[in-house]
Design an enzyme around this catalytic site. Sequence first.
Site, mmCIF file in Angstrom:
data_model
loop_
_atom_site.group_PDB
_atom_site.id
_atom_site.type_symbol
_atom_site.label_atom_id
_atom_site.label_comp_id
_atom_site.label_asym_id
_atom_site.label_seq_id
_atom_site.Cartn_x
_atom_site.Cartn_y
_atom_site.Cartn_z
ATOM 1 N N ASP A 62 10.942 19.963 -3.095
ATOM 2 C CA ASP A 62 11.519 20.752 -2.001
ATOM 3 C C ASP A 62 11.196 22.211 -2.291
ATOM 4 O O ASP A 62 11.759 22.816 -3.200
ATOM 5 C CB ASP A 62 13.038 20.538 -1.940
ATOM 6 C CG ASP A 62 13.699 21.419 -0.889
ATOM 7 O OD1 ASP A 62 13.017 22.256 -0.267
ATOM 8 O OD2 ASP A 62 14.922 21.279 -0.716
ATOM 9 N N TYR A 158 12.499 31.881 14.333
ATOM 10 C CA TYR A 158 11.153 31.482 13.897
ATOM 11 C C TYR A 158 10.186 32.675 13.979
ATOM 12 O O TYR A 158 9.408 32.920 13.055
ATOM 13 C CB TYR A 158 10.670 30.330 14.779
ATOM 14 C CG TYR A 158 9.314 29.770 14.413
ATOM 15 C CD1 TYR A 158 9.079 29.198 13.166
ATOM 16 C CD2 TYR A 158 8.259 29.794 15.329
ATOM 17 C CE1 TYR A 158 7.831 28.665 12.842
ATOM 18 C CE2 TYR A 158 7.015 29.265 15.010
ATOM 19 C CZ TYR A 158 6.805 28.710 13.772
ATOM 20 O OH TYR A 158 5.578 28.191 13.449
ATOM 21 N N LYS A 162 8.103 34.410 10.912
ATOM 22 C CA LYS A 162 6.641 34.505 10.870
ATOM 23 C C LYS A 162 6.169 35.966 10.860
ATOM 24 O O LYS A 162 5.130 36.274 10.265
ATOM 25 C CB LYS A 162 6.022 33.723 12.029
ATOM 26 C CG LYS A 162 6.207 32.201 11.897
ATOM 27 C CD LYS A 162 5.660 31.663 10.569
ATOM 28 C CE LYS A 162 5.633 30.150 10.519
ATOM 29 N NZ LYS A 162 5.163 29.616 9.214
HETATM 30 N N1 NAD Z 1 2.053 22.754 14.592
HETATM 31 C C1 NAD Z 1 1.897 23.908 15.218
HETATM 32 O O1 NAD Z 1 1.624 23.941 16.424
HETATM 33 C C2 NAD Z 1 2.044 25.222 14.472
HETATM 34 C C3 NAD Z 1 1.812 26.394 15.180
HETATM 35 C C4 NAD Z 1 1.938 27.618 14.510
HETATM 36 C C5 NAD Z 1 2.280 27.636 13.171
HETATM 37 N N2 NAD Z 1 2.514 26.464 12.511
HETATM 38 C C6 NAD Z 1 2.881 26.580 11.086
HETATM 39 O O2 NAD Z 1 2.003 25.782 10.304
HETATM 40 C C7 NAD Z 1 2.716 25.219 9.188
HETATM 41 C C8 NAD Z 1 2.584 23.716 9.209
HETATM 42 O O3 NAD Z 1 3.059 23.251 10.457
HETATM 43 P P1 NAD Z 1 3.021 21.707 10.871
HETATM 44 O O4 NAD Z 1 3.366 21.673 12.320
HETATM 45 O O5 NAD Z 1 1.780 21.074 10.384
HETATM 46 O O6 NAD Z 1 4.273 21.148 10.017
HETATM 47 P P2 NAD Z 1 4.998 19.720 10.082
HETATM 48 O O7 NAD Z 1 6.436 20.006 10.329
HETATM 49 O O8 NAD Z 1 4.293 18.810 11.025
HETATM 50 O O9 NAD Z 1 4.778 19.172 8.612
HETATM 51 C C9 NAD Z 1 5.343 19.829 7.548
HETATM 52 C C10 NAD Z 1 5.287 18.971 6.294
HETATM 53 O O10 NAD Z 1 6.019 19.681 5.296
HETATM 54 C C11 NAD Z 1 6.991 18.832 4.720
HETATM 55 N N3 NAD Z 1 8.140 19.650 4.338
HETATM 56 C C12 NAD Z 1 9.068 20.169 5.166
HETATM 57 N N4 NAD Z 1 9.975 20.864 4.470
HETATM 58 C C13 NAD Z 1 9.603 20.786 3.164
HETATM 59 C C14 NAD Z 1 10.144 21.311 1.972
HETATM 60 N N5 NAD Z 1 11.265 22.041 1.973
HETATM 61 N N6 NAD Z 1 9.506 21.050 0.802
HETATM 62 C C15 NAD Z 1 8.359 20.299 0.791
HETATM 63 N N7 NAD Z 1 7.817 19.763 1.897
HETATM 64 C C16 NAD Z 1 8.430 20.009 3.082
HETATM 65 C C17 NAD Z 1 7.319 17.807 5.793
HETATM 66 O O11 NAD Z 1 7.852 16.611 5.217
HETATM 67 C C18 NAD Z 1 5.971 17.619 6.472
HETATM 68 O O12 NAD Z 1 5.217 16.608 5.826
HETATM 69 C C19 NAD Z 1 4.154 25.737 9.326
HETATM 70 O O13 NAD Z 1 4.329 26.884 8.540
HETATM 71 C C20 NAD Z 1 4.275 26.063 10.804
HETATM 72 O O14 NAD Z 1 5.273 27.028 11.049
HETATM 73 C C21 NAD Z 1 2.400 25.264 13.126
#
Ligand code: NAD
Length: 253
Positions: A62, A158, A162
């Site tokens: 975590d 959020y 960011k």
């Molecule tokens: N998906 C999008 O459209 C998008 C857009 C802009 C920015 N982002 C950013 O990109 C990054 C990844 O996004 P995503 O959508 O792929 O994420 P997601 O939520 O789909 O996946 C995140 C992964 O991290 C793991 N996780 C969550 N909390 C955790 C913790 N405390 N310790 C260890 N593992 C943990 C989850 O189990 C999951 O496997 C994030 O920082 C998000 O803010 C995503």
Amino acid sequence: MRLEGRIAVVTGAGLGIGKATALRFAEEGARLVLAERDDGRLTEVTELVRDLGAEALAVPCDVTDEASVTHLAQEAAKLGPVSILVNNVGGGRSGRITNLSVADWDHTMALSLRSMFLCTRAFVPAMQAQGYGRIVCLSSGARNGTVWNAFHTGASGYSTAKAGVTGFIRALAIELADDGITVNAVAPGPIDTELAGPYLRKMHEDGLEYSPIRMTPLHRLGTPREVADAVLFLASDEASYITGTTLDVTGGR
Ligand SMILES: NC(=O)c1ccc[n+]([C@@H]2O[C@H](COP(=O)([O-])OP(=O)(O)OC[C@H]3O[C@@H](n4cnc5c(N)ncnc54)[C@H](O)[C@@H]3O)[C@@H](O)[C@H]2O)c1
């Protein structure tokens, strides 16, 4: 093989952008430390990385918890000196300002910013010892306000988190420059991940005023691999003169 032999830590490697990054790095010859909270996802991505012929160390972790991150760094050190860190974990709870609880706010800051602080603090010493390091943090178009989230659901927590990533990478880029460590961010737009993709597409299908597909000049969601390609670039030697920069992967928005 742009990352051949390099040891790279990817947080939240089990799904979405983190998973795509781990697989992309594996294709380029990196040795991977996969940090993930969810055991099932961790097992799956570990197998996929190994199927690509790359070494993978799976560490249940975590990244918002100090002791857990200390353990992650100890485990990673058994593989060798880490030279790439991808601070991918981030996100939080959306909601309009009058409905946001203190717990919601604190959760978003911990997931997006405390995680980044703890992991960076844990791995910088190994990079300093090598005189080389690449830190890539996941930001978001939301750092300037994402209109579909802000308008339809509320996203002040959020977006604040960011925007905080910008300050983090800008300051650390200067602080760590003499150590040969670059610190950059990738800011995705709307990405077709397992969790966010269906929600982002539904906004379009429901005909909402500001849908990501309508608002984005390329008129589609990005793929996790398209984001991973940008992370790879900043993690590679090709980006040697780039630090303190945020690379937008937003389809032109
Ligand atoms: N998906 C999008 O459209 C998008 C857009 C802009 C920015 N982002 C950013 O990109 C990054 C990844 O996004 P995503 O959508 O792929 O994420 P997601 O939520 O789909 O996946 C995140 C992964 O991290 C793991 N996780 C969550 N909390 C955790 C913790 N405390 N310790 C260890 N593992 C943990 C989850 O189990 C999951 O496997 C994030 O920082 C998000 O803010 C995503």
